[in-house]
Design a protein around this motif. Structure first.
Motif, PDB file in Angstrom:
ATOM      1  N   TRP A   1      -1.412 -27.304 -15.726  1.00 28.31           N
ATOM      2  CA  TRP A   1      -0.873 -27.842 -16.964  1.00 28.31           C
ATOM      3  C   TRP A   1      -1.953 -27.789 -18.037  1.00 28.31           C
ATOM      4  O   TRP A   1      -3.125 -28.018 -17.759  1.00 28.31           O
ATOM      5  CB  TRP A   1      -0.409 -29.277 -16.770  1.00 28.31           C
ATOM      6  CG  TRP A   1       0.896 -29.384 -16.048  1.00 28.31           C
ATOM      7  CD1 TRP A   1       1.093 -29.718 -14.740  1.00 28.31           C
ATOM      8  CD2 TRP A   1       2.194 -29.129 -16.600  1.00 28.31           C
ATOM      9  NE1 TRP A   1       2.431 -29.685 -14.439  1.00 28.31           N
ATOM     10  CE2 TRP A   1       3.134 -29.333 -15.562  1.00 28.31           C
ATOM     11  CE3 TRP A   1       2.645 -28.755 -17.857  1.00 28.31           C
ATOM     12  CZ2 TRP A   1       4.487 -29.164 -15.747  1.00 28.31           C
ATOM     13  CZ3 TRP A   1       4.003 -28.584 -18.057  1.00 28.31           C
ATOM     14  CH2 TRP A   1       4.910 -28.799 -17.012  1.00 28.31           C
TER      15      TRP A   1
ATOM     16  N   HIS B   1      -2.799 -29.516 -21.706  1.00 30.64           N
ATOM     17  CA  HIS B   1      -2.426 -30.638 -22.560  1.00 30.64           C
ATOM     18  C   HIS B   1      -2.971 -30.391 -23.963  1.00 30.64           C
ATOM     19  O   HIS B   1      -4.187 -30.328 -24.164  1.00 30.64           O
ATOM     20  CB  HIS B   1      -2.987 -31.941 -21.991  1.00 30.64           C
ATOM     21  CG  HIS B   1      -2.665 -32.162 -20.548  1.00 30.64           C
ATOM     22  ND1 HIS B   1      -1.372 -32.258 -20.087  1.00 30.64           N
ATOM     23  CD2 HIS B   1      -3.462 -32.278 -19.450  1.00 30.64           C
ATOM     24  CE1 HIS B   1      -1.384 -32.464 -18.777  1.00 30.64           C
ATOM     25  NE2 HIS B   1      -2.639 -32.450 -18.364  1.00 30.64           N
TER      26      HIS B   1
ATOM     27  N   PRO C   1       2.245 -34.067 -16.191  1.00 25.27           N
ATOM     28  CA  PRO C   1       2.755 -34.786 -17.357  1.00 25.27           C
ATOM     29  C   PRO C   1       4.223 -35.165 -17.206  1.00 25.27           C
ATOM     30  O   PRO C   1       4.960 -34.616 -16.383  1.00 25.27           O
ATOM     31  CB  PRO C   1       2.579 -33.769 -18.490  1.00 25.27           C
ATOM     32  CG  PRO C   1       2.753 -32.444 -17.808  1.00 25.27           C
ATOM     33  CD  PRO C   1       2.124 -32.618 -16.453  1.00 25.27           C
TER      34      PRO C   1
ATOM     35  N   ASP D   1       2.813 -30.293 -23.545  1.00 26.21           N
ATOM     36  CA  ASP D   1       2.263 -29.925 -22.241  1.00 26.21           C
ATOM     37  C   ASP D   1       2.912 -28.606 -21.829  1.00 26.21           C
ATOM     38  O   ASP D   1       4.148 -28.517 -21.773  1.00 26.21           O
ATOM     39  CB  ASP D   1       2.571 -30.998 -21.200  1.00 26.21           C
ATOM     40  CG  ASP D   1       1.997 -32.356 -21.591  1.00 26.21           C
ATOM     41  OD1 ASP D   1       0.762 -32.471 -21.627  1.00 26.21           O
ATOM     42  OD2 ASP D   1       2.785 -33.273 -21.878  1.00 26.21           O
TER      43      ASP D   1
ATOM     44  N   ARG E   1       7.589 -30.694 -22.815  1.00 29.97           N
ATOM     45  CA  ARG E   1       7.033 -30.108 -21.586  1.00 29.97           C
ATOM     46  C   ARG E   1       7.679 -28.752 -21.365  1.00 29.97           C
ATOM     47  O   ARG E   1       8.878 -28.655 -21.093  1.00 29.97           O
ATOM     48  CB  ARG E   1       7.308 -31.055 -20.414  1.00 29.97           C
ATOM     49  CG  ARG E   1       6.667 -30.655 -19.118  1.00 29.97           C
ATOM     50  CD  ARG E   1       6.619 -31.791 -18.094  1.00 29.97           C
ATOM     51  NE  ARG E   1       7.768 -32.654 -18.062  1.00 29.97           N
ATOM     52  CZ  ARG E   1       8.492 -32.897 -16.953  1.00 29.97           C
ATOM     53  NH1 ARG E   1       8.185 -32.313 -15.806  1.00 29.97           N
ATOM     54  NH2 ARG E   1       9.516 -33.719 -17.006  1.00 29.97           N
TER      55      ARG E   1
END
Length: 411
Positions: A382, A384, A244, A390, A349
């Protein structure tokens, strides 16, 4: 659908990425979800039941199983640690007893073996690299000291069903031989531990048990079952998942040697870094306020690091001053407040290092789960979320020295 129930957060992530790696559309939930998407190939519900009272672990696991079965999961997998972390009272045995009763499974094949992580099983004994489990550092674990490497004895001490090992000479003969051994053993044993020295051994086991209503163990067998499911489904469609973008931050609490190396690598690269100093300020609210004020004053777009990780001698000093449990509470609460403040400031993130740290951040941000995406490192995917965040939840010892740096680079 394969439905997995994990006894901790990072273990759940480990299982989820094992499914995703084989191309299965996979989601993870942290805690019991209100509902499970029936359109997925695999769903993991990650609980925190490893060391709580056995009755509570059973109740939570059965509730998770009900959610999964309601969404169409016809095969359940109970994910526990690859070092069989448990006590003589459970919770692996009690949970599997309850799940076996729920599913009607009369023989449950499970193994903690995960050869890629150095966990192998031979003659019913669990090895950590070249040591018996009972000779490894797990021998002195503060919560689940593992003083016996014999899986049959460990399981029999905490379950109502009898256990047996499936020896390697049977496993090495392939899936048909394993299936025949399981059929023969059903009369006398409820739990079967197949030996596994290689990933090929686990794949043979998976082929033999792919249609069983209940299996379990580490991420190794989970990944092998996912491979069998993927082979049956056919080639995956669509592009592979990508890392991401978005504004990033790194939050670290693990004091493992590898995480300390990763922090050093990040700082050597010139990333701004702020340490949460619980020795000087044993107040999580004050620690978080100082860290967020520092963040607000930064004049760089580079993803910063906020960390509580310490080398052993410095950690011992903090624990002597405030006590081991209180020290952990202070730092986890501070990290959680920092994560929430960073989200309010536009960070989307989050790169998180450490199991307890990850759990605190997930709770603070209200993350109930998400879809599993690309791996930043082996076993570190990761996630989501539906609300646009993320997150990367890294166990302390996972990843190469540059993981925190590369995962938080601008995209």
């Amino acid at each position: 659908m394969i439905g997995a129930i994990a006894d901790d957060v990072t273990g759940g992530t480990d299982a989820a990425v094992a499914f995703r790696r084989q191309g299965l559309r996979t989601a993870i939930h942290f805690g019991l979800p209100e509902a499970v998407d029936p359109g997925l190939d695999a769903v993991v519900i990650a609980l925190k039941t490893r060391t709580i009272p056995a009755a509570d672990a059973v109740a939570q696991s059965l509730a998770a199983a009900d959610r999964l079965r309601a969404a169409g999961a016809d095969r359940l997998y109970f994910k526990y640690c690859s070092t069989f972390d448990s006590t003589a009272a459970g919770n692996i045995g009690p949970v599997l007893d309850a799940l076996a009763a729920l599913t009607g499974a009369d023989a449950v094949v499970h193994t903690p073996a995960s050869p890629e992580h150095g966990r192998t099983a031979y003659q019913g004994h669990l090895f950590v690299h070249d040591q018996l489990l009972s000779d490894s550092p797990m021998r002195d674990h503060p919560l689940t000291p593992m003083r016996d490497a014999n899986l049959v004895r460990l399981m029999d001490a905490q379950s109502t069903g009898r256990s047996a090992a499936v020896p390697h000479q049977v496993v090495s003969d392939g899936a048909e031989a394993i299936a025949a051994a399981i059929t023969k053993a059903r009369r006398d044993f409820r739990y079967l531990f197949p030996d596994a020295l290689t990933d090929a051994d686990l794949l043979a086991v998976a082929r033999a048990v792919a249609d069983e209503p209940l299996t379990g163990g580490g991420a190794g067998l989970a990944g092998a079952l996912a491979r069998v499911a993927a082979e049956r489904r056919g080639p995956a469609t669509g592009p592979p998942p990508q890392p991401p973008g978005g504004r990033a931050a790194v939050l670290a609490g693990s004091c493992s040697r590898r995480t300390l190396e990763q922090i050093a690598h990040l700082r050597e690269a010139g990333r701004p870094a702020h340490r949460l100093d619980a020795l000087a300020t044993p107040d999580p609210e004050a620690l978080a306020a100082t860290a967020l004020a520092w963040y607000d004053a930064l004049d760089t777009e580079a993803a910063p690091l906020v960390y509580a990780s310490l080398p052993p001698q410095a950690l011992a000093e903090v624990q002597r001053a405030h006590g081991t449990e209180r020290s952990a509470q202070i730092l986890e609460a501070a990290v959680a407040r920092v994560a929430l403040g960073l989200k309010e400031r536009g960070v989307t993130r989050f790169v998180c290092a450490g199991g307890e740290t990850s759990g605190a951040i997930v709770a603070a941000l209200g993350i109930g789960g998400g879809l599993i995406g690309a791996e930043a490192a082996r076993g570190v995917p990761w996630i989501h979320t539906a609300d646009g965040l993320d997150v990367l939840l890294k166990s302390g010892n996972f990843g190469d020295p540059d993981l925190l740096l590369t995962a938080s680079e601008p995209r």
